[in-house]
Design a protein around this motif. Structure first.
Motif, short mmCIF file in Angstrom:
data_model
loop_
_atom_site.label_atom_id
_atom_site.label_comp_id
_atom_site.label_asym_id
_atom_site.label_seq_id
_atom_site.Cartn_x
_atom_site.Cartn_y
_atom_site.Cartn_z
N GLN A 246 0.83 -1.21 0.00
CA GLN A 246 0.00 0.00 0.00
C GLN A 246 0.86 1.26 0.00
N ILE A 247 1.94 1.22 0.81
CA ILE A 247 2.84 2.37 0.84
C ILE A 247 3.47 2.58 -0.53
N GLU A 248 3.89 1.48 -1.14
CA GLU A 248 4.52 1.61 -2.46
C GLU A 248 3.55 2.19 -3.49
N GLN A 249 2.29 1.75 -3.42
CA GLN A 249 1.28 2.25 -4.35
C GLN A 249 1.10 3.77 -4.19
N ILE A 250 1.06 4.22 -2.94
CA ILE A 250 0.92 5.66 -2.68
C ILE A 250 2.09 6.43 -3.30
N HIS A 251 3.30 5.95 -3.03
CA HIS A 251 4.47 6.73 -3.46
C HIS A 251 4.76 6.58 -4.93
N ARG A 252 4.34 5.45 -5.51
CA ARG A 252 4.47 5.27 -6.95
C ARG A 252 3.69 6.38 -7.67
N LEU A 253 2.56 6.75 -7.08
CA LEU A 253 1.75 7.83 -7.66
C LEU A 253 2.22 9.20 -7.18
N LYS B 40 2.82 8.01 11.12
CA LYS B 40 2.67 7.72 9.69
C LYS B 40 3.27 6.37 9.36
N SER B 41 2.66 5.70 8.37
CA SER B 41 3.22 4.45 7.89
C SER B 41 4.38 4.79 6.95
N THR B 42 5.60 4.62 7.44
CA THR B 42 6.76 4.94 6.61
C THR B 42 7.57 3.68 6.37
N TYR B 43 8.53 3.78 5.44
CA TYR B 43 9.43 2.65 5.21
C TYR B 43 10.21 2.30 6.47
N VAL B 44 10.60 3.35 7.20
CA VAL B 44 11.37 3.12 8.43
C VAL B 44 10.50 2.41 9.47
N ALA B 45 9.27 2.84 9.60
CA ALA B 45 8.37 2.20 10.57
C ALA B 45 8.15 0.73 10.21
#
Lengths: 285, 285
Positions: free
Chosen positions: B164-171, B237-242
């Protein structure tokens, strides 16, 4: 219902039903796109193309849709709390009231970007598409609608002259209303001279729209205009009515509409064509 | 200073010094355009054109400027109180703090419309301009940046999966970062297959940018990143680090950057070219 409006609304809703678009964003854009707009800009464009003797194609409808998208996005942003802070538009809740402020900002933003995608999808010669893109951005951004909105905001609480008011509305409402005229001229291969006169028609109609708005703010009910009337007076806005009185404003409106009709007649658009009906409907008795 | 940046900044400021644009709007747009951005997107575009063996022309700089304008407008809107509500950006007051909210909304809007005017002013074949306009609007609107911002907002306060995070940032970040790659490919007459691989480079780099941001939010000081660090943790926030831990995030960053460099090498861009320097600078030790 007008078939042109049906076709236009089909394009607008079909575009935002595209699976790739987040449901929340689709809902917010479609809400405002389908909130009862009278589609005057796209109809002016399509009717004028017909007035020039062209048969309408799906490409023309895409151009019409792109124009309506920008107009709708601008209404969403204009209604925001930081701007005009309106709760109702055309009798329905404004976008930020129906959803929330962040959604309204982003729905407006989408309605500013997507039209350029829609416009360049139209099957028209690339040279014409480039001109149309340039005219649409010119009409919308720092040389047009947004510039007018900034000047309008800057003038709040100040007493403006007729010249200053005209300058604001020439940009804020006039530029985007000029697009249907110039765009149909570009598509119908009109000469540079004819394009200039088409710009004048748009400019005159743009002012007519604003004068009409100012008049209705004083004379109409909530039901008639779909928003709270009398707001201009409460906010002490510099309007045509404040400056010229109600009769003076009505005369100005009639004059601007006459100029538009005269120019169109000179450009060979016949008296019976649909575009004259739209223009005549703008008259306030 | 980098000559490319100088030329780019000259175009950006010259455009908004145009007399027709209201002074208040010019001031607000130029403030954010000149607020210390590193110009990574335009540089990726210009460096890649050179990597493809082209000599840079003023048309290329206009394309680069249009990209930077949209990026800047998006930062202004992202910082608004209804969105991320940030007071500082790159160590300077955000647009709505320096001016006011209405001005920030309108400055952002201008920076969304004007680039299409600038882009279509570039002396390039009309067919290429049409493609560039379509790619830029695709990258920015309901299929790109704005869609990502909506998904990001929708996901606030929820625990998101890596997908889901990747989808957000891909956009949200990825699409606009893909534009410099696809655009340079279009201009350099690359094949459809090559354009697809250029899109992949952009997508990988887009994610790299976001991972880098998430890492710096944890490891950097206000001076280093020009804004308050630790905000992601505070806002849960849901981050890569989290999700991956600090080391896991750093590994992901290195991997995405490697993918980008490998693809570029396969596309014939030489190791020594400037674009690799930009990519290497994104590494976090």
């Amino acid at each position: 219902m007008n078939t042109k409006i049906e076709k236009l609304e089909h394009i607008l809703t079909a575009f935002y039903q595209e699976k790739q678009i987040p449901a929340h964003l689709s809902a917010a854009t479609v809400y405002s796109l389908m909130a009862g707009g009278k589609r005057i800009r796209p109809l002016l464009f399509l009717d004028l193309l017909e007035g020039f003797g062209l048969e309408l194609t799906s490409a023309h409808y895409l151009v019409a849709a792109s124009l309506e998208m920008i107009h709708t996005g601008s209404l969403i942003h204009d209604d925001l709390p930081a701007m005009d802070n309106d709760d109702y538009r055309r009798g329905k809740l404004t976008n930020h009231k129906k959803f929330d402020e962040a959604t309204a900002i982003l729905a407006g933003d989408s309605l500013f970007f997507d039209p350029f995608y829609v416009l360049t999808s139209a099957e028209l010669p690339a040279e014409k598409l480039v001109k149309l893109v340039q005219e649409l951005s010119f009409a919308s951004g720092s040389f047009g609608m947004v510039a007018g909105q900034v000047l309008d905001m800057d003038g709040e609480g100040e007493t403006l002259s007729l010249d200053q008011i005209e300058q604001i509305h020439r940009l804020k409402t006039g530029r985007l209303l000029t697009f249907p005229f110039v765009a149909s001229g570009i598509i119908a291969d009109k000469s540079e001279g004819e394009l200039e006169r088409l710009r004048e028609v748009g400019a005159a109609l743009g002012l007519a729209f604003q004068i009409r708005d100012d008049i209705l703010d004083v004379t109409a009910s909530f039901e008639e205009i779909g928003k709270t009337p009398g707001k201009d007076i409460l906010e002490e806005k510099s309007t045509y009515v404040a400056l010229l009185g109600l009769d003076g404003a009505k005369n100005q409106l009639t004059e601007k509409l006459s100029v538009a009709k005269k120019l169109l007649t000179e450009l060979g658009v016949t008296d019976g064509s649909d575009i004259f009906k739209i223009i005549n409907q703008l008259e306030v008795k």
